[in-house]
Every structure is written in structure tokens, then in C-alpha cells.
Design an enzyme around this catalytic site. Sequence first.
Site, PDB file in Angstrom:
ATOM      1  N   GLU A  23       0.855  -1.198   0.000  1.00  0.00           N
ATOM      2  CA  GLU A  23       0.000   0.000   0.000  1.00  0.00           C
ATOM      3  C   GLU A  23       0.894   1.252   0.000  1.00  0.00           C
ATOM      4  O   GLU A  23       1.949   1.254   0.643  1.00  0.00           O
ATOM      5  CB  GLU A  23      -0.833  -0.024   1.301  1.00  0.00           C
ATOM      6  CG  GLU A  23      -1.658   1.215   1.584  1.00  0.00           C
ATOM      7  CD  GLU A  23      -2.237   1.228   3.009  1.00  0.00           C
ATOM      8  OE1 GLU A  23      -1.568   0.717   3.947  1.00  0.00           O
ATOM      9  OE2 GLU A  23      -3.347   1.751   3.175  1.00  0.00           O
ATOM     10  N   ASN A  72      -7.054   6.176  -1.674  1.00  0.00           N
ATOM     11  CA  ASN A  72      -5.926   5.282  -1.401  1.00  0.00           C
ATOM     12  C   ASN A  72      -6.107   4.107  -2.378  1.00  0.00           C
ATOM     13  O   ASN A  72      -7.002   3.287  -2.200  1.00  0.00           O
ATOM     14  CB  ASN A  72      -6.006   4.829   0.065  1.00  0.00           C
ATOM     15  CG  ASN A  72      -4.796   4.018   0.485  1.00  0.00           C
ATOM     16  OD1 ASN A  72      -4.058   3.496  -0.354  1.00  0.00           O
ATOM     17  ND2 ASN A  72      -4.603   3.898   1.794  1.00  0.00           N
ATOM     18  N   LYS A  82      -9.349   1.934  -1.899  1.00  0.00           N
ATOM     19  CA  LYS A  82      -9.551   1.378  -0.544  1.00  0.00           C
ATOM     20  C   LYS A  82     -10.903   1.781   0.043  1.00  0.00           C
ATOM     21  O   LYS A  82     -11.234   2.977   0.111  1.00  0.00           O
ATOM     22  CB  LYS A  82      -8.418   1.848   0.363  1.00  0.00           C
ATOM     23  CG  LYS A  82      -8.408   1.260   1.769  1.00  0.00           C
ATOM     24  CD  LYS A  82      -7.149   1.708   2.497  1.00  0.00           C
ATOM     25  CE  LYS A  82      -7.024   1.123   3.880  1.00  0.00           C
ATOM     26  NZ  LYS A  82      -5.768   1.559   4.537  1.00  0.00           N
ATOM     27  N   GLU A 113      -6.093   8.614   7.936  1.00  0.00           N
ATOM     28  CA  GLU A 113      -6.614   8.190   6.615  1.00  0.00           C
ATOM     29  C   GLU A 113      -7.983   8.791   6.337  1.00  0.00           C
ATOM     30  O   GLU A 113      -8.310   9.122   5.204  1.00  0.00           O
ATOM     31  CB  GLU A 113      -6.662   6.665   6.522  1.00  0.00           C
ATOM     32  CG  GLU A 113      -5.297   6.056   6.327  1.00  0.00           C
ATOM     33  CD  GLU A 113      -5.370   4.623   5.860  1.00  0.00           C
ATOM     34  OE1 GLU A 113      -5.935   4.357   4.792  1.00  0.00           O
ATOM     35  OE2 GLU A 113      -4.862   3.759   6.599  1.00  0.00           O
ATOM     36  N   CYS A 168      -4.738  -3.058   2.846  1.00  0.00           N
ATOM     37  CA  CYS A 168      -4.447  -2.997   4.284  1.00  0.00           C
ATOM     38  C   CYS A 168      -5.638  -3.332   5.182  1.00  0.00           C
ATOM     39  O   CYS A 168      -5.968  -4.481   5.372  1.00  0.00           O
ATOM     40  CB  CYS A 168      -3.847  -1.649   4.655  1.00  0.00           C
ATOM     41  SG  CYS A 168      -3.076  -1.709   6.281  1.00  0.00           S
ATOM     42  N   ASN A 177       0.307  -1.057   5.300  1.00  0.00           N
ATOM     43  CA  ASN A 177       1.203  -0.302   6.199  1.00  0.00           C
ATOM     44  C   ASN A 177       0.574  -0.429   7.571  1.00  0.00           C
ATOM     45  O   ASN A 177      -0.415   0.265   7.869  1.00  0.00           O
ATOM     46  CB  ASN A 177       1.223   1.184   5.860  1.00  0.00           C
ATOM     47  CG  ASN A 177       2.042   1.552   4.649  1.00  0.00           C
ATOM     48  OD1 ASN A 177       3.104   2.161   4.737  1.00  0.00           O
ATOM     49  ND2 ASN A 177       1.530   1.214   3.478  1.00  0.00           N
TER      50      ASN A 177
HETATM   51  N1  CDV Z   1      -2.986   1.291   6.674  1.00  0.00           N
HETATM   52  C1  CDV Z   1      -3.904   0.662   7.434  1.00  0.00           C
HETATM   53  O1  CDV Z   1      -5.035   0.438   7.001  1.00  0.00           O
HETATM   54  N2  CDV Z   1      -3.523   0.317   8.686  1.00  0.00           N
HETATM   55  C2  CDV Z   1      -4.403  -0.311   9.632  1.00  0.00           C
HETATM   56  C3  CDV Z   1      -3.988   0.021  11.046  1.00  0.00           C
HETATM   57  C4  CDV Z   1      -4.239   1.442  11.372  1.00  0.00           C
HETATM   58  C5  CDV Z   1      -4.698  -0.840  12.070  1.00  0.00           C
HETATM   59  C6  CDV Z   1      -4.450  -1.824   9.476  1.00  0.00           C
HETATM   60  O2  CDV Z   1      -5.564  -2.371   9.491  1.00  0.00           O
HETATM   61  O3  CDV Z   1      -3.402  -2.461   9.415  1.00  0.00           O
END
Ligand code: CDV
Length: 308
Positions: free
Chosen positions: A46, A106, A123, A142, A168, A193
Site C-alpha cells: 500500500e 488510497n 480502498k 486516513e 491494508c 502499512n
Molecule cells: N494502513 C492501514 O489500514 N492500517 C491499519 C492500522 C491502522 C490498524 C491496518 O488495518 O493495518
Amino acid sequence: MTVMKIAGAQLGAIQKADSRESVVKRMIALLDEAATKGANLVVYPELALTTFFPRWYMENQAEIDFWFETEMPNSATQPLFDHARDLNIAITFGYAEKTPDGHYYNTSIITDRHANIVGKYRKIHLPGHSEYDTQRAFQHLEKRYFEPGDLGFNVWRNEGVVMGMAICNDRRWPETFRCMGLQGVELVAIGYNTPSVNAQMSDEGLDKRLFHSQLSLQAGAYQNATYVVGVAKAGVEDGHPLMGGSIIVDPDGFILAKAMTEEDELIIAECDFAKCDFGKKTIFDFERHRRIEHYGRITSQTGAIVEV
Ligand code: CDV
């Protein structure tokens, strides 16, 4: 049936001061390594081109816009697309997208082996908050910088395989995988991330965070009889640690390859997509076994309602 060698190209830390060009050089080095190992598809994380900027609170729109790409490919990423085409390798990576009509997402894209973009995902599950939060150990903004994706969970037949993408936090939601499972997905590519520390529970521990990531990716794979590739951006970015734990999971939920570092690291596995068939035709034959007459709450209600 198709057999492909799939690589996950985990990236180590990207500092705020690092240029996109310097990151693309690292991505190309991993692409070269993938080529020597016979990879057909490389999955990057990501927001692969920059530091994880949503940890920084910004108000100035020009400062925010610096992190977004207005076209893809662009001058910074064209060398990556060119190199992938020369090596005959498909790629997928995430980046911050600003659309011509001023929307911010995103995003991730996937190409075929000729570097044509064949799919785009924006996303949908955006974690965090939109205003500066004094209660957190660090910010995760975010919800401030991105709108929820407007494209849904789609799949594309790419290089003979039904492929989908998620980003993510999406991996923690079973709905993500099931929406693609219902379109016969055989490979889900997911970049992430994930901070090594929970901003709201500092003593949570890295082991638990890695476990929850693996659990989600393995469950999504098994319950939809699909390969899943989860790829981290890891390492310490300007003092903020991100966890590694990139994995490639088979349709039985078993881990085929796993990253051992928090740096630039390639993982690779041979994926025989005929192995998706058994689960799709037996225990997860959706047509025979799903009971949608009892699933109404899934799409009609967002939060939990306790009435007892
Ligand atoms: N980049 C993300 O979506 N990170 C989230 C963190 C904040 C919990 C994740 O679900 O990994």
C-alpha cells in the site's frame, strides 16, 4: 489450468525526505530479483511510493497534494512500468490518487505482463480519524486525506487468473474477501502499512499484531478457496515503526512464503490455480451452501445493535 510464480516485494522504511525516484529504484531492484527467480507477478505494498504520510497532520492543501499522484504511470513510475514490460512481469502496487475532478483515494492498480493497467481498486475500509487526536500515541489520519473507495470489490481475469485487490485494513473484514469470492477470485493481492504499535493500546505487542494480520489473510484465503498475497511496507519511518510479516497463502490457508525482515525483501511461491477448485466445489461451493435469506443484516445494518 494456470501455474504462476507470485512474488511479494516487501519494502522497508521510506522516510519523509525520500524521493519517489529513489523508491522506484528499490522497487526495480526487487523486480530484477523476482525475474531471476522466475516470477510472473510482483505484489508491492500500500502507498508504495512514499512514506506512510497519513501519520502526519496537515492543513495546507498544497502540502497534502504533494503526496498524491495525478496520473499513473507518471514520470517517477514510468521506469518501473518499462522495466516490468521488459521483464514480462505483471505488477500491482498502491499509491495515493488525486483524480482530475478533485477526489482523493488510497488506490492500487494491477497490470498485465505488458505493463498495461488492467484493474484499479480504491480502498474501502479507511481506518483512523479525520481530526488531530490528542489521545493517540501517534496519528492515523486516513479518514482526513482519503474518501472511501467508489469502485467496489472487483476482479479481473489477468494472465489467465481471476485476480482481485484490497488494501491494508480491508484484510480484516470478511466482506472484502467474500465479495471477491462471489466472483470466483483465485488471487487476492493486498498491500499494507500497519504500525508495529497500537496507537490506542501501546502495550498490545507486536506478536499479537502480526498474528491478527496472518489470521485475517489465512482465513480470507481458506474461506474463499483463493491464494492471498499480503505485502507490508515495514521498518522505522521517521521514528515510527511499521511491522513486516508479508506472506503468501494458499487456498487451504497455509502459508507458502513469509518475510523474515522489516526491510526490502522478496518472497516467492509457485501458485497452481487448479488448487482453488476443490474448496470452491466442495465446502465453499457458495451456490449450494450459502443461505442468503439469513444474511440480510450484512448489507442493511452497519453497526451492532444489541436488543436483548
Ligand atoms: N494502513 C492501514 O489500514 N492500517 C491499519 C492500522 C491502522 C490498524 C491496518 O488495518 O493495518
